[in-house]
Design an enzyme around this catalytic site. Structure first.
Site, PDB file in Angstrom:
ATOM      1  N   ARG A  17       0.847  -1.198   0.000  1.00 26.63           N
ATOM      2  CA  ARG A  17       0.000   0.000   0.000  1.00 26.63           C
ATOM      3  C   ARG A  17       0.886   1.253   0.000  1.00 26.63           C
ATOM      4  NH1 ARG A  17      -2.939   0.065   5.977  1.00 26.63           N
ATOM      5  NH2 ARG A  17      -4.260   1.579   4.932  1.00 26.63           N
ATOM      6  N   TYR A  22       3.226   4.880   4.102  1.00 24.77           N
ATOM      7  CA  TYR A  22       3.526   3.808   5.064  1.00 24.77           C
ATOM      8  C   TYR A  22       4.951   3.261   4.978  1.00 24.77           C
ATOM      9  CZ  TYR A  22      -1.495   3.909   5.774  1.00 24.77           C
ATOM     10  OH  TYR A  22      -2.765   4.324   6.069  1.00 24.77           O
ATOM     11  N   ASN A  71      -2.229  -1.296  16.640  1.00 24.70           N
ATOM     12  CA  ASN A  71      -2.524  -0.378  15.534  1.00 24.70           C
ATOM     13  C   ASN A  71      -3.829  -0.876  14.917  1.00 24.70           C
ATOM     14  OD1 ASN A  71      -2.801   1.102  13.233  1.00 24.70           O
ATOM     15  ND2 ASN A  71      -0.674   0.845  12.547  1.00 24.70           N
ATOM     16  N   ALA A  74      -7.906   1.357  10.172  1.00 24.17           N
ATOM     17  CA  ALA A  74      -9.066   2.254  10.044  1.00 24.17           C
ATOM     18  C   ALA A  74     -10.094   2.054  11.160  1.00 24.17           C
ATOM     19  CB  ALA A  74      -9.728   2.057   8.676  1.00 24.17           C
ATOM     20  N   HIS A  77     -10.895   4.712  13.807  1.00 24.11           N
ATOM     21  CA  HIS A  77     -11.784   5.860  13.626  1.00 24.11           C
ATOM     22  C   HIS A  77     -13.261   5.547  13.858  1.00 24.11           C
ATOM     23  CE1 HIS A  77      -8.007   7.127  12.004  1.00 24.11           C
ATOM     24  NE2 HIS A  77      -8.090   6.305  10.978  1.00 24.11           N
ATOM     25  N   ASP A  84     -14.572  -1.042  23.001  1.00 25.61           N
ATOM     26  CA  ASP A  84     -15.120  -1.612  24.239  1.00 25.61           C
ATOM     27  C   ASP A  84     -14.267  -2.774  24.734  1.00 25.61           C
ATOM     28  OD1 ASP A  84     -17.097   0.255  24.176  1.00 25.61           O
ATOM     29  OD2 ASP A  84     -18.702  -1.104  23.576  1.00 25.61           O
ATOM     30  N   ILE A  98       1.444   4.328  12.052  1.00 24.00           N
ATOM     31  CA  ILE A  98       2.654   4.500  11.251  1.00 24.00           C
ATOM     32  C   ILE A  98       2.686   5.896  10.640  1.00 24.00           C
ATOM     33  CG2 ILE A  98       3.853   3.671   9.179  1.00 24.00           C
ATOM     34  CD1 ILE A  98       2.595   0.876   9.834  1.00 24.00           C
ATOM     35  N   SER A  99       1.562   6.305  10.087  1.00 27.03           N
ATOM     36  CA  SER A  99       1.485   7.608   9.417  1.00 27.03           C
ATOM     37  C   SER A  99       1.043   8.682  10.406  1.00 27.03           C
ATOM     38  CB  SER A  99       0.486   7.539   8.261  1.00 27.03           C
ATOM     39  OG  SER A  99      -0.826   7.316   8.757  1.00 27.03           O
ATOM     40  N   ARG A 104      -3.454  13.997   7.391  1.00 29.55           N
ATOM     41  CA  ARG A 104      -4.187  13.309   6.327  1.00 29.55           C
ATOM     42  C   ARG A 104      -5.656  13.734   6.319  1.00 29.55           C
ATOM     43  NH1 ARG A 104      -2.819   7.143   6.621  1.00 29.55           N
ATOM     44  NH2 ARG A 104      -3.723   7.242   4.540  1.00 29.55           N
ATOM     45  N   ARG A 108      -9.478  10.790   9.728  1.00 29.03           N
ATOM     46  CA  ARG A 108      -8.429  10.054  10.451  1.00 29.03           C
ATOM     47  C   ARG A 108      -8.007  10.743  11.748  1.00 29.03           C
ATOM     48  NH1 ARG A 108      -6.820   6.096   6.723  1.00 29.03           N
ATOM     49  NH2 ARG A 108      -7.055   6.828   4.606  1.00 29.03           N
TER      50      ARG A 108
HETATM   51  C1  DQA Z   1      -2.978   3.699  10.227  1.00 26.65           C
HETATM   52  C2  DQA Z   1      -3.787   4.971   9.963  1.00 26.65           C
HETATM   53  C3  DQA Z   1      -5.234   4.639   9.641  1.00 26.65           C
HETATM   54  O1  DQA Z   1      -5.961   5.817   9.377  1.00 26.65           O
HETATM   55  C4  DQA Z   1      -5.308   3.753   8.418  1.00 26.65           C
HETATM   56  O2  DQA Z   1      -6.647   3.396   8.152  1.00 26.65           O
HETATM   57  C5  DQA Z   1      -4.439   2.541   8.521  1.00 26.65           C
HETATM   58  C6  DQA Z   1      -3.109   2.699   9.089  1.00 26.65           C
HETATM   59  C7  DQA Z   1      -1.479   3.987  10.418  1.00 26.65           C
HETATM   60  O3  DQA Z   1      -0.788   3.117  10.927  1.00 26.65           O
HETATM   61  O4  DQA Z   1      -1.001   5.063  10.017  1.00 26.65           O
HETATM   62  O5  DQA Z   1      -4.795   1.470   8.068  1.00 26.65           O
HETATM   63  O6  DQA Z   1      -3.461   3.107  11.418  1.00 26.65           O
END
Ligand code: DQA
Length: 146
Positions: A17, A22, A71, A74, A77, A84, A98-99, A104, A108
């Site tokens: 990706r 990333y 991690n 998505a 969000h 929970d 990571i990002s 962004r 996010r």
């Molecule tokens: C992520 C950030 C999220 O918004 C995204 O959907 C990911 C990766 C990150 O590691 O930057 O899948 O969690």
């Protein structure tokens, strides 16, 4: 001492990706880097990835562990069931991205999971996982001394 690293949807696609966001390391590279850290520290480490929220919850409920790095991808969000599940976990938990999610898309910027974690590491690439593991290690062995 046993730590878990849990990755959510699409993190298995690291290296494929968007590399500008990333980085070029693959998911396999990430696993190898984390296992190397654990071996050096003599920590038991389990690394789990799933594209399914329920599978992540099943895994978290099944395992016994002393610290968690997560991690949620998505699900960060909007993943209320994962949120929970995290809330009921009493060991130290760190959320990693990571990002830099704040640079962004607007959606996010909101994390429903961060409020049930002890801390968040954002935008430092895969080094963020190591920093989170270091935090858990220092906290649980009281090596930090501050
Ligand atoms: C992520 C950030 C999220 O918004 C995204 O959907 C990911 C990766 C990150 O590691 O930057 O899948 O969690």
């Amino acid at each position: 001492m046993k730590f878990l690293v849990v990755n959510g949807p699409n993190l298995n696609m690291l290296g494929v990706r968007d590399k500008n966001i990333y980085g070029s390391r693959s998911y396999r590279d990430l696993v190898d880097i984390l296992n190397k850290w654990a071996k050096e520290k003599e920590i038991e480490l389990m690394i789990f990835q799933s594209n399914h929220e329920g599978e992540m919850i099943d895994f978290l409920q099944r395992e016994q562990f002393d610290g968690l790095v997560i991690n949620p991808g998505a699900l960060t969000h909007y993943g209320y069931s994962l949120r929970d599940a995290l809330e009921t976990i009493s060991v130290p938990k760190i959320e990693v991205h990571i990002s830099n999610v704040h640079k962004r898309e607007e959606f996010r910027r909101k994390s429903v999971t961060a409020e049930v974690c002890d801390g968040q590491i954002i935008g430092l690439g895969i080094l963020g996982y190591i920093l989170a593991l270091e935090y858990l290690y220092q906290k649980l062995t009281e090596k930090a001394g501050f």
